[in-house]
Design a protein around this motif. Sequence first.
Motif, PDB file in Angstrom:
ATOM      1  N   GLY A 156     -13.351  -7.961  34.982  1.00  0.00           N
ATOM      2  CA  GLY A 156     -12.801  -7.087  36.041  1.00  0.00           C
ATOM      3  C   GLY A 156     -12.084  -7.281  37.578  1.00  0.00           C
ATOM      4  O   GLY A 156     -12.109  -6.218  38.272  1.00  0.00           O
ATOM      5  N   ARG A 157     -11.821  -8.473  37.084  1.00  0.00           N
ATOM      6  CA  ARG A 157     -11.126  -9.172  38.435  1.00  0.00           C
ATOM      7  C   ARG A 157      -9.321  -9.785  38.565  1.00  0.00           C
ATOM      8  O   ARG A 157      -9.660 -10.186  36.639  1.00  0.00           O
ATOM      9  N   ARG A 170     -12.468  -3.939  40.823  1.00  0.00           N
ATOM     10  CA  ARG A 170     -14.035  -3.873  41.811  1.00  0.00           C
ATOM     11  C   ARG A 170     -13.554  -5.566  43.071  1.00  0.00           C
ATOM     12  O   ARG A 170     -13.720  -6.091  41.853  1.00  0.00           O
ATOM     13  N   PRO A 171     -13.541  -5.027  43.612  1.00  0.00           N
ATOM     14  CA  PRO A 171     -12.182  -6.510  45.028  1.00  0.00           C
ATOM     15  C   PRO A 171     -13.385  -7.047  45.262  1.00  0.00           C
ATOM     16  O   PRO A 171     -15.235  -6.177  45.571  1.00  0.00           O
ATOM     17  N   PHE A 174      -8.629  -3.278  50.186  1.00  0.00           N
ATOM     18  CA  PHE A 174      -8.332  -2.722  49.365  1.00  0.00           C
ATOM     19  C   PHE A 174      -8.823  -2.406  48.029  1.00  0.00           C
ATOM     20  O   PHE A 174      -9.331  -3.379  47.859  1.00  0.00           O
ATOM     21  N   VAL A 175      -8.791  -1.524  46.768  1.00  0.00           N
ATOM     22  CA  VAL A 175      -9.208  -1.541  45.644  1.00  0.00           C
ATOM     23  C   VAL A 175      -7.892  -1.572  44.970  1.00  0.00           C
ATOM     24  O   VAL A 175      -6.914  -0.640  45.180  1.00  0.00           O
ATOM     25  N   THR A 176      -7.885  -2.300  43.995  1.00  0.00           N
ATOM     26  CA  THR A 176      -6.798  -1.983  42.859  1.00  0.00           C
ATOM     27  C   THR A 176      -7.210  -0.462  41.805  1.00  0.00           C
ATOM     28  O   THR A 176      -8.597  -0.988  41.327  1.00  0.00           O
ATOM     29  N   ALA A 177      -6.820   0.201  41.491  1.00  0.00           N
ATOM     30  CA  ALA A 177      -6.663   0.967  39.905  1.00  0.00           C
ATOM     31  C   ALA A 177      -5.550   0.883  39.146  1.00  0.00           C
ATOM     32  O   ALA A 177      -4.524   1.744  39.544  1.00  0.00           O
TER      33      ALA A 177
END
Length: 393
Positions: free
Chosen positions: A153-154, A321-322, A327-330
């Motif tokens: 998830g990264r 999930r950062p 910031f969060v990327t989605a």
Amino acid sequence: MAPMTRAPLNRRLAPFGTTIFAEMSALATATGAINLGQGFPDTDGPVEIREAAVRALREGRGNQYPPGPGVPELRTAITEHQRRRYGLSYDPDTEVLVTVGATEAVAASLLALVEPGDEVIALEPYYDSYAACVAMAGGTRVPVTLRPDPAGGRFVLDLDELRAAVTDRTRLILLNTPHNPTGTVLTRDELAAVAALAVERDLLVVTDEVYEHLVFDDAEHVPIASFPGMRERTVTISSAGKTFSFTGWKVGWLTASPELTAAVRTAKQYLTFVASGPFQYAVAEALRLPDAFFASLRADLAAKRDILTEGLTAAGFRVYRPRGTYFVTADAAPLGAQDGVAFCRSLPERCGVVAIPNAVFYDHPETGRTLVRLAFCKGEAVLREAAERLARL
């Protein structure tokens, strides 16, 4: 009057127009949407630091030109910070340079260190000013793509791709960790491999570490300058804006060897010369805040991250999930989005939220075509309202 025969803007900057941040912030203002696009907090930082700036103004400290390298109090505080946090020792007189935010530090470093035709490796997606700064220096940008790891998830760095990107024309590697916009934090093993490559191929490293204190869960920030052979070839950049929530003060800095610092100072003195005099004294005090401040900052942002990531997940996004930054990327693809730019432009009207399309941070926009970035450096009530609005999607 005869028409101009040549375009006003020089060809190096021709590909760069109005930044996506300006466009989306204007859209937020026009629609009254919640602006989770641009990364600025909606509250000020510590009161005692604000009052330190007021005190400096009233006492006449910094109201005239400060010293070119920065006021001695701040340069000393920076060296103390680097020693206390990371065990890195720098001379405040010859190895520290105060800049107008990290943005100027990056620009001055590239203008000073890059010759026309030199190649600069940058991890994409990258903060948009990197591309402009490489172009202004006459360099050639060589992207190495961070790719999502479905299992973890990264976003991860492909070290083989990085090694393959190095040529005889490569001058430096431009790093950013914790990384904007993906929120990834490069691991010790990843950094050790980058360091070994830089030493082997005699490369410089310019590293943007403005989010150094914004790391969560089990992540740790490790400066690449701390690895063997790297201190003399690394320019380490940070700033006060992200850590202390005074983004308008524009106080940044870099630490490097005397030779590299002198080179960057040569370029910097012809950009802004000096700035932010009274604020420099306040930031010197901020860097000496107790560890409890930094721990509280991380805990507060981690809780806000969870509010937004949970809201995005509930709305149907695929969320990365950062482990750092704010910031969060989605991925909006599960919602049917095929173009992140169009998706973000429609979002304010659809649900009253503004985001940034990640595709603008890529040389290979297809890689991030449906990815969007949202900031969680806002009040909890704002984030909960944003989550509720996103649920309408």
